[in-house]
Scaffold this motif. Structure first.
Motif, PDB file in Angstrom:
ATOM      1  N   PHE A   1       4.462   4.414   2.753  1.00 12.09           N
ATOM      2  CA  PHE A   1       4.921   3.078   2.346  1.00 12.09           C
ATOM      3  C   PHE A   1       3.883   2.383   1.468  1.00 12.09           C
ATOM      4  O   PHE A   1       4.228   1.726   0.479  1.00 12.09           O
TER       5      PHE A   1
ATOM      6  N   ASP B   1       4.723   1.029  -2.243  1.00 10.19           N
ATOM      7  CA  ASP B   1       4.745  -0.425  -2.397  1.00 10.19           C
ATOM      8  C   ASP B   1       3.653  -0.940  -3.330  1.00 10.19           C
ATOM      9  O   ASP B   1       3.494  -2.147  -3.485  1.00 10.19           O
TER      10      ASP B   1
ATOM     11  N   ARG C   1       6.095   0.349  -7.423  1.00 12.77           N
ATOM     12  CA  ARG C   1       7.357  -0.209  -6.957  1.00 12.77           C
ATOM     13  C   ARG C   1       8.076  -0.937  -8.086  1.00 12.77           C
ATOM     14  O   ARG C   1       7.495  -1.293  -9.110  1.00 12.77           O
TER      15      ARG C   1
ATOM     16  N   LYS D   1       7.734  -5.979  -0.700  1.00 12.03           N
ATOM     17  CA  LYS D   1       8.665  -6.120   0.406  1.00 12.03           C
ATOM     18  C   LYS D   1       8.217  -7.239   1.351  1.00 12.03           C
ATOM     19  O   LYS D   1       7.025  -7.477   1.560  1.00 12.03           O
TER      20      LYS D   1
ATOM     21  N   GLY E   1      11.585  -6.356   5.365  1.00 11.82           N
ATOM     22  CA  GLY E   1      11.841  -5.213   4.489  1.00 11.82           C
ATOM     23  C   GLY E   1      10.870  -4.074   4.759  1.00 11.82           C
ATOM     24  O   GLY E   1      11.253  -2.898   4.752  1.00 11.82           O
ATOM     25  N   ARG E   2       9.613  -4.425   4.998  1.00 12.95           N
ATOM     26  CA  ARG E   2       8.607  -3.402   5.308  1.00 12.95           C
ATOM     27  C   ARG E   2       8.966  -2.680   6.598  1.00 12.95           C
ATOM     28  O   ARG E   2       8.873  -1.440   6.680  1.00 12.95           O
TER      29      ARG E   2
ATOM     30  N   GLN F   1      11.925  -2.275   7.949  1.00  7.55           N
ATOM     31  CA  GLN F   1      13.093  -1.416   7.741  1.00  7.55           C
ATOM     32  C   GLN F   1      12.716  -0.141   6.987  1.00  7.55           C
ATOM     33  O   GLN F   1      13.189   0.953   7.320  1.00  7.55           O
ATOM     34  N   CYS F   2      11.857  -0.283   5.977  1.00  8.83           N
ATOM     35  CA  CYS F   2      11.423   0.896   5.214  1.00  8.83           C
ATOM     36  C   CYS F   2      10.649   1.872   6.095  1.00  8.83           C
ATOM     37  O   CYS F   2      10.845   3.092   6.012  1.00  8.83           O
TER      38      CYS F   2
END
Length: 244
Positions: free
Chosen positions: A99, A103, A108, A113, A117-118, A120-121
């Motif tokens: 990630f 990111d 990105r 995020k 959002g982080r 969920q990723c």
């Protein structure tokens, strides 16, 4: 339409298309660019493009292009090593390391995020890592190549397309340097958009072949693959592939 309080009168006229039919330029639906090109070539012939400009374009040798891309690959490798080193120094988990690479500002697309959002990723990445086999990132891109002579030379990838391949390779290489087996797949879908009526299928296939040749020639195929969505994957059975 009249506004009585301001004593102004504004005439509203309907918006009329400049040309009948599909006239948009540089869109998947429009054929305006091709119609304009055809008109210019019919009217002016080879004089549309200055001879000296075309001469400079044609005199760029394959060797010069190869050296350019090799140097760009070395630069991208340094970037990948820096990204991996930064992730390792922070003592991140495998999912967090992936990630952190995806990111980064220069990798990105759009803003960073949010916390939600982080989260969920990371959940998606962790689920993917739990699956057997190589961690794979797939990006839908390179559907077809505009083939009119005012913009391109045949199916040869241009600098922007080559740079896209390099950046995808940078992501995969950085993740691999974190000790995570990774593959980035550039998924081509040449028939996804309504372009088949002015792009022969053979041209789309030639474009895909050209991209694959570049990936191999510049030695990006350790973590990067250009694949057509209609091709059978290594995990698909013959029956599943035929059904799809």
């Amino acid at each position: 339409m009249c506004c009585e309080t301001q004593q102004l009168c504004v005439e509203v006229k309907p918006v009329v298309a400049a040309t009948p039919g599909v006239h948009e330029y540089n869109t998947d639906q429009g054929n305006g660019t091709h119609r304009l090109c055809k008109s210019l070539l019919a009217e002016h012939g080879e004089h549309v493009i200055p001879a000296d400009l075309m001469g400079k374009a044609w005199h760029v040798s394959a060797g010069a292009l190869f050296r350019l891309m090799t140097e760009r690959r070395e630069e991208a490798l340094r970037t990948a090593e820096s990204l991996a080193q930064h992730a390792r120094k922070q003592g991140l988990s495998a999912a967090e390391a992936i990630f952190s690479i995806l990111d980064k500002k220069n990798i990105r697309r759009g803003t960073a995020k949010s916390a939600q959002g982080r989260k969920q990723c990371l959940e998606v990445i962790e689920a993917s890592l739990a699956e057997p086999g190589v961690f794979t990132l797939a990006v839908l891109c390179f559907p077809f190549r505009d083939w009119h002579p005012l913009k391109n030379v045949g199916q040869t990838p241009d600098a922007g397309e080559l740079e896209s391949l390099i950046r995808l390779w940078t992501i995969g290489r950085a993740i691999s340097l974190c000790g995570i087996a990774c593959k980035v797949v550039a998924m081509r879908d040449g028939t996804r958009y309504p372009s088949s009526w002015h792009y022969p299928l053979e041209q789309k296939q030639a474009y895909g072949d050209a991209l694959r040749e570049v990936v191999h020639a510049v030695m990006l195929d350790d973590v990067l693959e250009v694949r057509d969505v209609d091709e059978r994957t290594e995990l698909e059975t013959l029956e599943a592939w035929q059904t799809r």
